[in-house]
Each structure stands twice: as C-alpha cells, then as structure tokens.
Design an enzyme around this catalytic site. Sequence first.
Site, mmCIF file in Angstrom:
data_model
loop_
_atom_site.group_PDB
_atom_site.id
_atom_site.type_symbol
_atom_site.label_atom_id
_atom_site.label_comp_id
_atom_site.label_asym_id
_atom_site.label_seq_id
_atom_site.Cartn_x
_atom_site.Cartn_y
_atom_site.Cartn_z
ATOM 1 C CE LYS A 208 -3.568 0.033 2.746
ATOM 2 N NZ LYS A 208 -4.434 0.152 3.947
ATOM 3 C CD GLU A 214 8.950 -7.397 6.459
ATOM 4 O OE1 GLU A 214 8.879 -7.699 7.659
ATOM 5 O OE2 GLU A 214 8.379 -6.383 5.972
ATOM 6 C CD GLU A 355 -1.968 -9.034 11.309
ATOM 7 O OE1 GLU A 355 -0.761 -9.351 11.257
ATOM 8 O OE2 GLU A 355 -2.595 -8.589 10.332
ATOM 9 C CE LYS A 514 6.182 -5.255 9.869
ATOM 10 N NZ LYS A 514 5.170 -4.531 9.062
#
Length: 550
Positions: A208, A214, A355, A514
């Site tokens: 997006k 990644e 999630e 991350k």
Amino acid sequence: MRQPALTSTASFQALASHAVNAKTWQMRQLFAANPQRFPELTVDAAGLFLDYSKNRLDATTVGLLLDLARERGVERQRDAMLGGEKINLTEHRAVLHTALRMPRGKALIVDGQDVNADVHAVLDHIKDFTDRVRNGQWLGYTGKPIKDVVNVGIGGSDLGPKMAVLALRSYAHPRLKMHFVSNVDGHDMDAALAQVNPETTLFIIASKTFTTAETMLNAGTARTWFLQNGGTQDNLARHFVAVSTNTKAVADFGIDTANMFPFWDWVGGRYSVWSAIGLSVALAVGFGYFSDFLAGAHAMDEHFREAPLEQNMPVLLAMVGFWNRQFLDASSLSIAPYHQDLNRFPAYLQQLDMESNGKRITRGGAAVDTPTCPVVWGECGTNAQHAYFQLLHQGTDVTPIDFIAALRATHDLAGHHDALLANCFAQSEAFMTGKTADEVRADLAGAQLSAEEIEALVPHKTFPGNRPSNTILMDQLTPAALGALIALYEHKTFVQGVIWDVNSFDQWGVELGKVLAKNIQSELTGEVKPERHDSSTNGLIMMAKAAQHI
C-alpha cells in the site's frame, strides 16, 4: 463508549451458571434425547451449510449466547461497520472490506466520498488489465505473452491471494503460472526466479505504501534480476505493476503509474483479497470468476446484515466458538478442510483470526477479563488424520475442529471423493461419540486374547469422545463458494471481537519486532559492535557476523 467488563454482564453470568452443568453433558446423550437436534442446530446461508450440532450445547445454551451477543451490541456494531463508521478507533479509520464486494451502484458515502464508485473504477481497471494479459495482448519486452506472474507481498498481500489462487486451481488460465514471494529470506525469491523467464514474467509489487521493508527488498531483488538478465530500465513497465497508493515511489521504482492499482486506508491487509490485492486472483481465474468470488462474499455480507441472530451463520459460528473458548477451556481451534485445494486456508485463517483478536486490551484501554482468541492451526484431511489427529482424539486437551468439505468434486477421478467425504464425516462422528471401554472389550472379544491382555489394551483403545466440532459444507468449491466461506470467517472474527470488546482491525503487535530488526540489521551489516541488547541477542549477532566472514 466504554463497555462494561464482559464478566460483569448479566448475560455472561447467566451463561456461567448454565455452563456448570453443561460442562458435564455428553453429546451422545444429547443426540439420543433429541431426534431433531440436527435440523435444529444447522443453518444455510449464501450457498454454505453449517452443522454445529456436534458441540456440547443445546437450544438453551444457544439462546443464552445470543442474549450475550445482543447485550454486547453485536447488531449495533455490525451496522456501524457496514455503514462506514470509523470503528477502528486506534487508527481512526472505517472498516469497509465489505464495500469491496458491493454491486455497482449501491451508494455508500464515507467522508463525502462515494466509496462504491471508487471501488468499481479500480475493478474496471483490473478487468481491462487482466483481460489483456490473459488474451495475450499484453506482451513482454521481446514481444512474447506473459506466462508467469510473481506476486511480491507479505501478510495479507500474500496469504489471501495465494490461498485463493490455489483454492480456485480448477478455474485457472492454462498458460499462466502463479508464484508468490513473501519471505524476506532470499531462498523464497531464489526459488521463484529459478522457475521463470524475464521475457515472459510479470511481477506484481503489492504494498500500500510502497515502503514495506520485506516487500521492497524482494521487489528490488526482482528488479535487479530482471535488469541483469536482458531487461532494461525502459522495459520495466512491461514486466512490473504495482498495487499501491504511493504514486511517487511507484514511478521512482520504474513502474508506469498507469499500471498502478490503488486501494484505501479502510482496507486492512488481512481483509484485502477483495481489493486490488486480489489482482493475481483475477489474472489466474479471469475477471468473470473474480466477480463471482466477490458476489459470493457479498451474499454472505447480506445474510450477516439481515438474518436474525438465531439464523445468522457468522453469529452462530462465533458464539459457539466463544462458548468453547470461554467455558470449555479450548485454547486452540483446528481447521480441517477436506479439500486439497484449500490447503492454505488454515494459514489464511491464522492471520485473519489471530492478528484480529489476539489482543489483551479492550477498545477502552482496560485489560480483557477473559481469554480471547484461540490459537488457530490445521491441515488438510485426510493428511491430518495420519499426523496430529491422534492428539485431538486422545490427548489431554480438548481442541474444537472445523471440518470443511464440498459435496461434489471439481475432478472426475473415480472413487476419490466418496472416500474423502467418508473420512470427513467419520472423523466428526468419532470425535463426538468416542469409544467406551465396554465397546473396546466387545471388539476384542473375538481376538483370541486372554482376559488379562484385553484389560491391558482397553485403556489404550478407549476414546473419550465428547469433543466438539463444526462441519461446513458447500456444493462445490466454486469462486462464489470460496468468497462466501472467507466472508463467513471474517464476520465470525468480527463478532467475537465485539464480544471481547477488542479492536479487531489494528495490529500493533507486529510493530515492535520490525523496529528492533532495523537496529540489528545495521549491526549485522556494519562495523558497530552490538552492545545495546541483552547478552543472548548480542552473542547471536556476533555469531552471525563471524559466519559472514568465513
């Protein structure tokens, strides 16, 4: 508005009182006592059939569960979501994946924007592009048609389209072979590139923001490979397209922005297969079947919107799951699709459910006072029967199972489908009935064993049974049926999130790792000696640095 604690509500307390006796029930006895149990505890919707009769509950239990659903505002929250209200409170966003599958012309205005018109403008773009690729009009830089499509994404930009392409294998274009790369591990990209030719390969870069670490590392590797194997910078536009909203980054990468397919901030990654993220699905099966896929999901949306809770399939599936999680201490849920083409469906549901509802804080910021999302896992039957079903039958934990099957195959190989369905139905029966010690003795009576040998074997061959399951059936695994199946689980996840009062549409839990990874990567690739971490992490980094210099 802050919800009261779940356990403080009158409907929850009524369920808790009811559960004291219900925990002791035996499903064998429930079936024997009520010949109408099967028709009473089944429901049809959008081409799917749900049998939830093999659960440790009765009509009273279901009534109490639906009382809880009403008290927690499931209907109100459902209407708010479908109406475009910003129910994703932590990100101040609407949640409108359902708008992605609405028919053309159904007005939905959000923040002054006609969402339906925007969605169908992108769908028109997808149709035009996929038609040209599939009919051979879109050519690579040497004038050859596309033969391989590599979707580069991660999370929902990979799991959804990959699962759907595999599930709809029977409808795929015979010339096009689909590949999916998501892992930052270079072995993933290496394996894909080894199978394709730069002259006839199309890469879809699905991000997006066009900044996902990644995905962009993999995208850069694909571009380098293309340029090192005969392609030029000018050729990139024939072999790379983007699913993104970052026009500048897409152009800087070398992709023609005319071949950029946008989607919106109200589309969460794990709910995005219906959007331009599904471009690979539309390429594989064609826009007509992709439209059927959307229509199947929309049919389930309309059922979820309109059906009373007593006949509402997503609500019933959600509340049965809540009952098993809360009152039967089921800490995991196994998904068992008896259809090889659904082999990635358990993995897809892992992200969708875990999630979304893997949260411990309510929307109001308080700690949740009950267990939330179970661990979701599974594998195709009949493979699962020869692997972990041993634990499910005779292990110490009770794990509910969702069996999923199609009544008719999309192949014509004799004998296979009857065997498959026989195994599916037999397993659901076995988990419910089990096998008593007396039944084991009766089986062993003719085995010419001594009484002592028989008694020694009895406990090993006894099955406790009384283990809950649902069975979800469809006529065939068509694009429409797959769409309805995915939407069923989306809405189930939403309903359970409302019960627990968690925000099912954010995912802050993926961020911490991350951030730390960026720091560690700089230490792995630079001269900086790692000292800011604990001794274990520092030691692991030093081992990796040493290995790179061997």
